[in-house]
Design an enzyme around this catalytic site. Sequence first.
Site, mmCIF file in Angstrom:
data_model
loop_
_atom_site.group_PDB
_atom_site.id
_atom_site.type_symbol
_atom_site.label_atom_id
_atom_site.label_comp_id
_atom_site.label_asym_id
_atom_site.label_seq_id
_atom_site.Cartn_x
_atom_site.Cartn_y
_atom_site.Cartn_z
ATOM 1 C CB SER A 243 -3.345 2.322 -4.336
ATOM 2 O OG SER A 243 -2.794 1.698 -3.282
ATOM 3 C CB CYS A 244 -7.998 -0.175 -5.841
ATOM 4 S SG CYS A 244 -8.438 0.405 -4.177
ATOM 5 C CB THR A 245 -5.254 -3.626 -9.531
ATOM 6 O OG1 THR A 245 -4.182 -3.022 -9.142
ATOM 7 C CG2 THR A 245 -5.392 -3.800 -11.040
#
Length: 531
Positions: free
Chosen positions: A2-4
């Site tokens: 999970s990342c942004t």
Amino acid sequence: MSCTTILVGRNASYDGSTIIARNEDSQQGEFTSKKFIVVKPEEQPRKYRSVISHVEIDLPDDPMQYTSVPDAVNKQGIWGEAGVNEANVAMSATETLTTNERVLGADPLVELVPARGVEGEDGYEPEVPGGIGEEDLLTIVLPYIRSAREGVERLGALLEQYGTYEMNGIAFSDVNEIWWLETVGGHHWIAKRVPDDAYVTMPNQLGIDEFDLDDALGDQEEHMCSADLGEFIETNHLDLAVEGVSPFNPRDAFGSHSDRDHVYNTPRAWYMQRFLNPYDEVWDGPDAAHRPDSDDIPWARQPERKITIEDVKYVLSSHYQGTPYDPYGTLGDEHTRGSLRPIGINRQSQLAVMQIRPYRPESCRSIQWMAYGSNAFNTLVPFYANVDATPAYLADTTDHVDSDNFYWANRLIAALADANFAATSPLIDRYCEKTGGLGHRMLAAADEQVSRLDENPVDLDDLADEEEAVEGKRDADAIVAAVRNPEVREVLAAANQTMADQLKAETDALLSDVLYAASMNMRNDFHLSDN
């Protein structure tokens, strides 16, 4: 993982730079220590083997030097994540994406199939390697590309040849362009050039919301894709556009449409765009044009003002400040606070922001801003990419807690500050302002030193009139030659070390202050003195 991600086109940034930035967040319940290093050509493998998928790839024999942010402990492979090479091309890999059952049925992911039985005995079935994934991508792509477009072309060819075992989004940038590539199933992909006057927000879902297939399969001016994508879409009935009403929307065709997106993904895009375009539309209340659970938040948007490095850090550190969803806030109630997945989350590993500056010589053009740990409690500082080695404070991360390296110092600060948010927030704000100011000052001083050494510095007044700058033409060999100036590299390495020394002093002081504030709030305190 999970990342942004946020991508900022050159005409949308405060100084004309292209900027690509991404939080690397570890899996739920995991914390992954990271290091910031330089990989030299002699250290680059010529035959690469993936730890996770066991795929083996022969790599070219002419790699360039590049920066990387690999795992400190190489248990699951390299996971290089983010870097800049000697051609001043940056890469961020990856943003994990969501997909749907129709895509997976049409082009399944290429996963490792373990061997069955015992070799030499009846019924033995040998192992079948899987495809490529986040573990591998920076290492097998970045050392060999001399423009952002070349990055798309190389990765696209690798995806078609080897396939992938996961859906990912990958960013490439040079001084003129940013390209964003999204994988589609096991072997297909699309890529789109980020508009120069826009920024892009990417949570963990397939993001591109409008795609010109004719361009991608033809001139490829703003779009690229796998060669058979048109046939793939038609054969598998993936285009959900109403004919004559809407253009092809990859997010609809290839992405997910789940309730989980509305608490995990879409709120992050909503908050980033709410901050960068506060007056363009109504963001809150019953009349809001877009809400945290909206599925039609634009992939790209023109900002209301130019975007700074500090803006990038703010949005990638956000926990829905000023809304009922802030877990540290006073708005809302126990049902809203903490109900949405924050951008600045506890299990952040690192943030890398790659800034390619058009107004500086090739030899000092690329800056890699770095932060470790949870972004709500850390700082972002700049380092020159064109160096032979990075400072030990960021490069020598261990697998055990040690406040003498930047990663673990930030982990300690975050754990203490989270439980004492009100008391420690002013301390962290002052720390960010102080270290950020030191970073900008360091860049100005080192740039001035390089300008006295560089034989062909860029004239700021003439930049807009340069045919090469306007048309985006780049002599990659000349760039690499300029970047390999040993005298300049020494100046930049010294500047990086000065930044690291100042950063350590300020981080040690913050750790001491946060520890004191947390200790004073311990529940076994008693109001009577011993005297």
